[in-house]
Design an enzyme around this catalytic site. Structure first.
Site, PDB file in Angstrom:
ATOM      1  N   LYS A 112     -30.266  13.584 -71.988  1.00  0.00           N
ATOM      2  CA  LYS A 112     -29.099  12.874 -72.284  1.00  0.00           C
ATOM      3  C   LYS A 112     -29.404  11.377 -72.387  1.00  0.00           C
ATOM      4  O   LYS A 112     -28.657  10.772 -72.981  1.00  0.00           O
ATOM      5  CB  LYS A 112     -27.943  13.331 -71.067  1.00  0.00           C
TER       6      LYS A 112
HETATM    7  C1  LIG Z   1     -30.997  20.489 -69.162  1.00  0.00           C
HETATM    8  C2  LIG Z   1     -30.085  20.784 -70.536  1.00  0.00           C
HETATM    9  N1  LIG Z   1     -30.482  21.553 -71.383  1.00  0.00           N
HETATM   10  C3  LIG Z   1     -29.869  22.194 -72.442  1.00  0.00           C
HETATM   11  C4  LIG Z   1     -28.620  21.405 -72.627  1.00  0.00           C
HETATM   12  C5  LIG Z   1     -27.918  22.295 -73.887  1.00  0.00           C
HETATM   13  O1  LIG Z   1     -27.696  20.961 -74.907  1.00  0.00           O
HETATM   14  P1  LIG Z   1     -26.503  20.970 -75.993  1.00  0.00           P
HETATM   15  O2  LIG Z   1     -25.332  20.809 -75.097  1.00  0.00           O
HETATM   16  O3  LIG Z   1     -26.545  19.760 -76.595  1.00  0.00           O
HETATM   17  O4  LIG Z   1     -26.816  22.303 -76.524  1.00  0.00           O
HETATM   18  C6  LIG Z   1     -27.813  20.824 -71.810  1.00  0.00           C
HETATM   19  C7  LIG Z   1     -26.520  20.220 -71.864  1.00  0.00           C
HETATM   20  O5  LIG Z   1     -26.152  19.847 -72.859  1.00  0.00           O
HETATM   21  C8  LIG Z   1     -28.803  20.298 -70.729  1.00  0.00           C
HETATM   22  O6  LIG Z   1     -28.252  19.458 -69.761  1.00  0.00           O
HETATM   23  N1  LIG Z   2     -24.797  20.220 -70.732  1.00  0.00           N
HETATM   24  C1  LIG Z   2     -23.894  19.135 -70.977  1.00  0.00           C
HETATM   25  C2  LIG Z   2     -22.569  19.476 -71.398  1.00  0.00           C
HETATM   26  C3  LIG Z   2     -21.836  18.427 -72.107  1.00  0.00           C
HETATM   27  O1  LIG Z   2     -22.715  18.233 -73.307  1.00  0.00           O
HETATM   28  P1  LIG Z   2     -22.342  17.181 -74.239  1.00  0.00           P
HETATM   29  O2  LIG Z   2     -23.870  16.984 -74.909  1.00  0.00           O
HETATM   30  O3  LIG Z   2     -21.398  17.527 -75.165  1.00  0.00           O
HETATM   31  O4  LIG Z   2     -22.115  15.886 -73.516  1.00  0.00           O
HETATM   32  C4  LIG Z   2     -24.004  18.284 -69.635  1.00  0.00           C
HETATM   33  O5  LIG Z   2     -25.004  18.479 -68.982  1.00  0.00           O
HETATM   34  O6  LIG Z   2     -23.128  17.934 -69.214  1.00  0.00           O
END
Ligand SMILES: Cc1ncc(COP(=O)(O)O)c(C=O)c1O
Ligand SMILES: N[C@@H](CCOP(=O)(O)O)C(=O)O
Length: 462
Positions: A112
């Site tokens: 993120k």
């Molecule tokens: C460590 C981790 N892996 C994978 C994901 C999945 O990613 P996305 O929500 O973009 O599919 C998330 C949360 O979004 C996460 O925090």
């Molecule tokens: N896995 C995410 C969930 C929120 O996802 P987002 O990419 O739409 O912000 C988290 O860790 O918060």
């Protein structure tokens, strides 16, 4: 470049307004009206550039005149200066044709940070110019929240409220959200699961009097700028493995579909991606949808990869928009069905479109643990449980095409799961060594929308 809503009934916006708006006013998600292609020569010329230079070249066509070229370059440079690895997103080799893209060297140890650090800079620059202020609300299953708090803490013109599911994030994730002392950031523990938190955020956006009254902004991946920033590492990884002259596949641990959707955009821009593989944990709605065509929610099940404990996968709407020939009315109807009956069936044509690009797989809890322990024994790499879900699914899909699995978080964010899988507790980096000594500040709320809105109204700085 204009941005249009997946539900077809909101005004088209430029990049700046799209970024500051978050969710479209018809409830949809913004997407560029066209995706600017990169030629083979342009992709080839990325080889040898720094991550920041690549980011500039790849994102520049999407931002229109929101930032001047030099300003955009310096915002990118500031965004990534705090990363703990010079390559920003280093590639490690796990097996002859299988690579791991480590995306956890940012300040909060999850992928993120790549987007959040950048949009923190972009928001600041845009708000300084307009002398405006915003209230950011975000839903998190653990990582988005800590990254957002890190990126926006201490800013005068931004208040941040992060909703996380009480008791369903790891202790490290919770403390990353509850220990920053800056008074503009607020961690809210909600009684419910991630889907409850995300639905509350969307309800606040759809309540226009509240939305306009507090100047709501969103930093979940509903925000197009989040997705855009994540496109860059697909290019950096593929180019270092021989793109544009060699195709690459990616396996992406998936929950809200934002990360893998960034890979889809990279592919649309011309990056030779053979397959994008959706890897889910036991919350496998996307795997079921891609294999059967039925997108049916069946309740969030807590897992050892809690950040992926999601059933209503926000960004899937963006993929459906393209799969349905950019027919906003058709997407709006599917989303209404999802809300009223908990699911919908994807048409045959749309499913064929999706299957051309995406395949999927699922890892059980046992498979996830075994993958952590086996990969550690064979390679010395310590995977977080989310990355282990990805590696397990990738291993079922290896071919002659190089496979890159995204390692989305640092193992030290999930020490209990990692310790029970391989017997050793991964340590937090030195700069976070006192995380468990810092005082926590958190408000517990029931999940009632009116109570939440009153709390936010009462805590924003005037
Ligand atoms: C460590 C981790 N892996 C994978 C994901 C999945 O990613 P996305 O929500 O973009 O599919 C998330 C949360 O979004 C996460 O925090
Ligand atoms: N896995 C995410 C969930 C929120 O996802 P987002 O990419 O739409 O912000 C988290 O860790 O918060």
């Amino acid at each position: 470049m204009k941005y249009i809503s997946t539900r077809g009934a909101a005004p088209a916006l430029n990049f700046e307004a799209t970024m500051l708006t978050g969710l479209a006013r018809d409830g949809g998600l913004y997407l560029p009206d066209h995706v600017p292609p990169m030629t083979q020569a342009e992709i080839a010329s990325l080889a040898g550039l720094s991550y920041e230079e690549q980011a500039y070249v790849i994102m520049r066509p999407f931002i229109g005149d929101t930032f001047a070229d030099d300003e955009f370059r310096s915002l990118i440079a500031r965004a990534y200066q705090g990363f703990g690895h010079p390559a920003r997103a280093p590639l490690k080799q796990l097996a002859p044709n299988h690579f791991l893209l480590e995306l956890f060297h940012g300040p909060t140890l999850a992928f993120k940070d790549f987007a959040m650090q950048l949009i923190g800079q972009l928001f600041q620059a845009a708000l300084a110019r307009s002398r405006d202020r915003v209230t950011i609300v975000g839903a998190t299953s653990g990582d988005t929240g800590s990254a957002a708090i890190e990126a926006f803490k201490g800013l005068d013109n931004v208040d941040v409220f992060i909703l996380f599911p009480h008791g369903r994030v790891s202790d490290v994730q919770r403390r990353q959200m509850t220990t920053p002392a800056e008074s503009n950031v607020h961690a809210l523990a909600i009684d419910g699961d991630f889907d409850t938190c995300q639905a509350l955020v969307k309800d606040m956006f759809n309540d226009f009097s509240f939305r306009d009254g507090v100047k709501l902004a969103g930093v979940n991946s509903i925000n197009w700028a989040r997705v855009l920033a994540q496109v860059v590492y697909y290019f950096s990884a593929a180019v270092s493995l021989g793109a544009p002259y060699r195709a690459v596949s990616f396996t992406v641990p998936t929950g809200n579909f934002g990360d893998i959707f960034a890979g889809y955009i990279a592919r649309q821009m011309g990056l030779p991606i053979e397959k994008l593989i959706v890897a889910t944990n036991q919350n496998d709605i996307l795997h079921r949808a891609i294999t059967s065509g039925g997108y049916v929610t069946d309740g969030v099940k807590p897992s050892i990869s809690p950040s992926m404990d999601i059933q209503v996968s926000s960004n899937f709407e963006r993929a459906l928009f393209d799969a349905y020939g950019r027919d906003g009315a058709a997407v709006a109807q599917l989303m209404d069905e999802l809300k009223s009956s908990g699911g919908f069936h994807i048409s045959q044509g749309a499913l064929e479109f999706l299957r051309e690009i995406f395949t999927s797989g699922r890892a059980s809890e046992g498979e996830t643990s075994q993958t952590i322990s086996r990969i550690h024994a064979n390679t010395a790499e310590i995977l977080c449980p989310h990355s282990a879900v990805g590696v397990h699914v990738a291993e079922q899909n290896l071919s002659a095409t190089p496979m890159v699995t995204l390692a989305t978080a640092h193992p030290a964010k999930f020490p209990d799961a990692v310790e029970s899988a391989m017997g050793t507790r991964p340590a937090l980096p030195e700069r976070m060594a006192d995380l468990f000594d810092r005082p926590e500040r958190v408000t517990r709320l029931s999940g009632d929308l009116a109570e939440l809105q009153a709390h936010i109204r009462g805590n924003i700085r005037k």
